[in-house]
Design a protein around this motif. Structure first.
Motif, PDB file in Angstrom:
ATOM      1  N   GLY A 188       0.778  -1.225   0.000  1.00  0.00           N
ATOM      2  CA  GLY A 188       0.000   0.000   0.000  1.00  0.00           C
ATOM      3  C   GLY A 188       0.817   1.286   0.000  1.00  0.00           C
ATOM      4  N   TYR A 189       2.091   1.211  -0.365  1.00  0.00           N
ATOM      5  CA  TYR A 189       2.929   2.408  -0.364  1.00  0.00           C
ATOM      6  C   TYR A 189       3.156   2.933  -1.774  1.00  0.00           C
ATOM      7  CZ  TYR A 189       3.842   1.769   4.541  1.00  0.00           C
ATOM      8  OH  TYR A 189       3.692   1.668   5.892  1.00  0.00           O
ATOM      9  N   ASP A 190       3.127   4.266  -1.898  1.00  0.00           N
ATOM     10  CA  ASP A 190       3.397   4.960  -3.156  1.00  0.00           C
ATOM     11  C   ASP A 190       4.821   5.510  -3.139  1.00  0.00           C
ATOM     12  OD1 ASP A 190       0.829   4.736  -4.258  1.00  0.00           O
ATOM     13  OD2 ASP A 190       0.147   6.603  -3.338  1.00  0.00           O
ATOM     14  N   PHE A 191       5.411   5.531  -4.304  1.00  0.00           N
ATOM     15  CA  PHE A 191       6.697   6.186  -4.509  1.00  0.00           C
ATOM     16  C   PHE A 191       6.386   7.660  -4.765  1.00  0.00           C
ATOM     17  CE2 PHE A 191      10.084   6.880  -7.960  1.00  0.00           C
ATOM     18  CZ  PHE A 191      11.004   7.373  -7.051  1.00  0.00           C
ATOM     19  N   VAL A 192       6.818   8.541  -3.849  1.00  0.00           N
ATOM     20  CA  VAL A 192       6.408   9.946  -3.962  1.00  0.00           C
ATOM     21  C   VAL A 192       7.541  10.921  -4.257  1.00  0.00           C
ATOM     22  CG1 VAL A 192       4.328   9.672  -2.564  1.00  0.00           C
ATOM     23  CG2 VAL A 192       6.469  10.312  -1.458  1.00  0.00           C
ATOM     24  N   ALA A 193       8.786  10.562  -3.969  1.00  0.00           N
ATOM     25  CA  ALA A 193       9.869  11.522  -4.214  1.00  0.00           C
ATOM     26  C   ALA A 193      11.196  10.794  -4.364  1.00  0.00           C
ATOM     27  CB  ALA A 193       9.956  12.528  -3.064  1.00  0.00           C
ATOM     28  N   PHE A 194      12.088  11.441  -5.095  1.00  0.00           N
ATOM     29  CA  PHE A 194      13.412  10.877  -5.337  1.00  0.00           C
ATOM     30  C   PHE A 194      14.411  12.023  -5.402  1.00  0.00           C
ATOM     31  CE2 PHE A 194      16.790   9.643  -8.306  1.00  0.00           C
ATOM     32  CZ  PHE A 194      17.221   8.463  -7.713  1.00  0.00           C
ATOM     33  N   GLY A 195      15.546  11.835  -4.759  1.00  0.00           N
ATOM     34  CA  GLY A 195      16.597  12.844  -4.824  1.00  0.00           C
ATOM     35  C   GLY A 195      17.934  12.240  -4.470  1.00  0.00           C
ATOM     36  N   GLY A 196      18.929  12.481  -5.316  1.00  0.00           N
ATOM     37  CA  GLY A 196      20.255  11.929  -5.041  1.00  0.00           C
ATOM     38  C   GLY A 196      20.206  10.415  -5.048  1.00  0.00           C
ATOM     39  N   THR A 228       5.280   6.766   0.843  1.00  0.00           N
ATOM     40  CA  THR A 228       4.262   6.990   1.870  1.00  0.00           C
ATOM     41  C   THR A 228       3.068   6.095   1.563  1.00  0.00           C
ATOM     42  OG1 THR A 228       3.227   8.814   0.675  1.00  0.00           O
ATOM     43  CG2 THR A 228       4.924   9.397   2.280  1.00  0.00           C
ATOM     44  N   HIS A 229       2.281   5.850   2.589  1.00  0.00           N
ATOM     45  CA  HIS A 229       1.113   5.004   2.394  1.00  0.00           C
ATOM     46  C   HIS A 229       0.096   5.729   1.507  1.00  0.00           C
ATOM     47  CE1 HIS A 229      -2.348   2.449   3.269  1.00  0.00           C
ATOM     48  NE2 HIS A 229      -1.404   1.519   3.408  1.00  0.00           N
ATOM     49  N   ARG A 230      -0.559   4.977   0.647  1.00  0.00           N
ATOM     50  CA  ARG A 230      -1.495   5.600  -0.308  1.00  0.00           C
ATOM     51  C   ARG A 230      -2.669   6.267   0.390  1.00  0.00           C
ATOM     52  NH1 ARG A 230      -2.573  -0.125  -2.031  1.00  0.00           N
ATOM     53  NH2 ARG A 230      -0.835   0.267  -3.424  1.00  0.00           N
ATOM     54  N   SER A 231      -2.912   5.944   1.641  1.00  0.00           N
ATOM     55  CA  SER A 231      -4.016   6.577   2.368  1.00  0.00           C
ATOM     56  C   SER A 231      -3.761   8.061   2.628  1.00  0.00           C
ATOM     57  CB  SER A 231      -4.261   5.852   3.704  1.00  0.00           C
ATOM     58  OG  SER A 231      -3.134   5.978   4.551  1.00  0.00           O
ATOM     59  N   VAL A 232      -2.521   8.527   2.441  1.00  0.00           N
ATOM     60  CA  VAL A 232      -2.211   9.951   2.655  1.00  0.00           C
ATOM     61  C   VAL A 232      -1.830  10.653   1.347  1.00  0.00           C
ATOM     62  CG1 VAL A 232      -1.574   9.672   5.078  1.00  0.00           C
ATOM     63  CG2 VAL A 232       0.184   9.453   3.310  1.00  0.00           C
ATOM     64  N   ARG A 281       0.878  14.180  -7.821  1.00  0.00           N
ATOM     65  CA  ARG A 281      -0.067  13.080  -7.969  1.00  0.00           C
ATOM     66  C   ARG A 281       0.702  11.752  -7.911  1.00  0.00           C
ATOM     67  NH1 ARG A 281      -4.709  15.331  -8.385  1.00  0.00           N
ATOM     68  NH2 ARG A 281      -5.103  17.127  -9.689  1.00  0.00           N
ATOM     69  N   PRO A 282       0.936  11.264  -6.681  1.00  0.00           N
ATOM     70  CA  PRO A 282       1.647   9.986  -6.545  1.00  0.00           C
ATOM     71  C   PRO A 282       0.835   8.854  -7.164  1.00  0.00           C
ATOM     72  CG  PRO A 282       1.410  11.080  -4.415  1.00  0.00           C
ATOM     73  CD  PRO A 282       0.584  11.839  -5.396  1.00  0.00           C
ATOM     74  N   PRO A 283       1.465   7.771  -7.539  1.00  0.00           N
ATOM     75  CA  PRO A 283       2.888   7.514  -7.383  1.00  0.00           C
ATOM     76  C   PRO A 283       3.712   8.058  -8.546  1.00  0.00           C
ATOM     77  CG  PRO A 283       1.799   5.552  -8.198  1.00  0.00           C
ATOM     78  CD  PRO A 283       0.727   6.587  -7.977  1.00  0.00           C
ATOM     79  N   MET A 284       4.988   8.324  -8.262  1.00  0.00           N
ATOM     80  CA  MET A 284       5.921   8.732  -9.321  1.00  0.00           C
ATOM     81  C   MET A 284       6.266   7.516 -10.171  1.00  0.00           C
ATOM     82  SD  MET A 284       8.708  11.195  -7.450  1.00  0.00           S
ATOM     83  CE  MET A 284       9.563  11.515  -8.982  1.00  0.00           C
ATOM     84  N   ASP A 285       6.777   7.772 -11.342  1.00  0.00           N
ATOM     85  CA  ASP A 285       7.226   6.708 -12.233  1.00  0.00           C
ATOM     86  C   ASP A 285       8.726   6.501 -12.019  1.00  0.00           C
ATOM     87  OD1 ASP A 285       8.406   5.470 -14.602  1.00  0.00           O
ATOM     88  OD2 ASP A 285       6.417   5.660 -15.479  1.00  0.00           O
ATOM     89  N   GLU A 286       9.105   5.335 -11.524  1.00  0.00           N
ATOM     90  CA  GLU A 286      10.520   5.072 -11.229  1.00  0.00           C
ATOM     91  C   GLU A 286      11.390   5.074 -12.477  1.00  0.00           C
ATOM     92  OE1 GLU A 286       8.649   0.906 -11.385  1.00  0.00           O
ATOM     93  OE2 GLU A 286       8.038   2.929 -10.885  1.00  0.00           O
ATOM     94  N   PHE A 287      10.800   4.782 -13.631  1.00  0.00           N
ATOM     95  CA  PHE A 287      11.586   4.787 -14.862  1.00  0.00           C
ATOM     96  C   PHE A 287      11.891   6.214 -15.310  1.00  0.00           C
ATOM     97  CE2 PHE A 287       9.596   0.649 -14.682  1.00  0.00           C
ATOM     98  CZ  PHE A 287      10.717  -0.156 -14.812  1.00  0.00           C
ATOM     99  N   ASP A 288      10.970   7.141 -15.079  1.00  0.00           N
ATOM    100  CA  ASP A 288      11.255   8.555 -15.338  1.00  0.00           C
ATOM    101  C   ASP A 288      12.409   9.023 -14.455  1.00  0.00           C
ATOM    102  OD1 ASP A 288       9.298   8.796 -17.259  1.00  0.00           O
ATOM    103  OD2 ASP A 288       7.825   9.697 -15.901  1.00  0.00           O
ATOM    104  N   CYS A 289      12.390   8.619 -13.195  1.00  0.00           N
ATOM    105  CA  CYS A 289      13.475   9.000 -12.276  1.00  0.00           C
ATOM    106  C   CYS A 289      14.804   8.462 -12.769  1.00  0.00           C
ATOM    107  CB  CYS A 289      13.200   8.475 -10.867  1.00  0.00           C
ATOM    108  SG  CYS A 289      11.859   9.337 -10.057  1.00  0.00           S
ATOM    109  N   TYR A 290      14.811   7.210 -13.199  1.00  0.00           N
ATOM    110  CA  TYR A 290      16.043   6.600 -13.705  1.00  0.00           C
ATOM    111  C   TYR A 290      16.574   7.388 -14.906  1.00  0.00           C
ATOM    112  CZ  TYR A 290      19.201   3.306 -15.925  1.00  0.00           C
ATOM    113  OH  TYR A 290      20.291   2.742 -16.505  1.00  0.00           O
ATOM    114  N   ASN A 291      15.678   7.751 -15.812  1.00  0.00           N
ATOM    115  CA  ASN A 291      16.098   8.469 -17.013  1.00  0.00           C
ATOM    116  C   ASN A 291      16.614   9.870 -16.714  1.00  0.00           C
ATOM    117  OD1 ASN A 291      15.560   6.383 -18.820  1.00  0.00           O
ATOM    118  ND2 ASN A 291      13.422   6.960 -18.989  1.00  0.00           N
ATOM    119  N   GLU A 292      16.177  10.467 -15.614  1.00  0.00           N
ATOM    120  CA  GLU A 292      16.591  11.824 -15.256  1.00  0.00           C
ATOM    121  C   GLU A 292      17.668  11.865 -14.175  1.00  0.00           C
ATOM    122  OE1 GLU A 292      15.533  14.564 -16.821  1.00  0.00           O
ATOM    123  OE2 GLU A 292      14.343  13.283 -18.147  1.00  0.00           O
TER     124      GLU A 292
END
Length: 124
Positions: free
Chosen positions: A35-43, A49-53, A61-72
């Motif tokens: 039930g957890y969303d990927f919400v932020a990435f840095g360094g 965080t839990h999707r309930s929040v 608008r969580p969740p973030m796309d981990e592949f976008d993070c990888y590409n950037e």
């Protein structure tokens, strides 16, 4: 593993050790099941965080796309020669081609620096 923890704690700085971290895609998949969303990435860090929040993260608008993070993301070579990093990320047409070279690099590094070859796996 207590021996592994003791070994990594013997270094002055994490940047001295090229063997650390985990797959962001793996963590996103694993934590999503609970039930957890990927919400932020840095360094080198990711925040979940839990999707309930979710509403607390507006206007994001969580969740973030981990592949976008990888590409950037900034690619840090921490202890890995930049020529190898460049080859693995940009010169090889298929990431599967890099896996034997990456495995050999880490196995050689551990044989030189560690008390023994700790188990590890690479998956493409």
């Amino acid at each position: 593993h207590s021996e592994l923890w003791e070994f990594f704690n013997s270094f002055e700085s994490p940047e001295e050790v090229p063997i650390r971290g985990c797959s962001l895609a793996y963590e996103v998949d694993l934590l999503h099941r609970f039930g957890y969303d990927f919400v932020a990435f840095g360094g080198h860090d990711a925040i979940f965080t839990h999707r309930s929040v979710r509403s607390a993260w507006l206007p994001l608008r969580p969740p973030m796309d981990e592949f976008d993070c990888y590409n950037e993301a900034f690619i840090a070579a921490n202890g890995i020669p930049i020529a190898k990093t460049r080859r693995w990320f940009f010169e090889l047409a298929d990431p599967q081609e890099a896996l034997p070279e990456i495995w050999e690099f880490f196995a050689d590094w551990m044989q030189e620096h560690a008390p023994r070859l700790f188990p590890f796996a690479l998956r493409g």
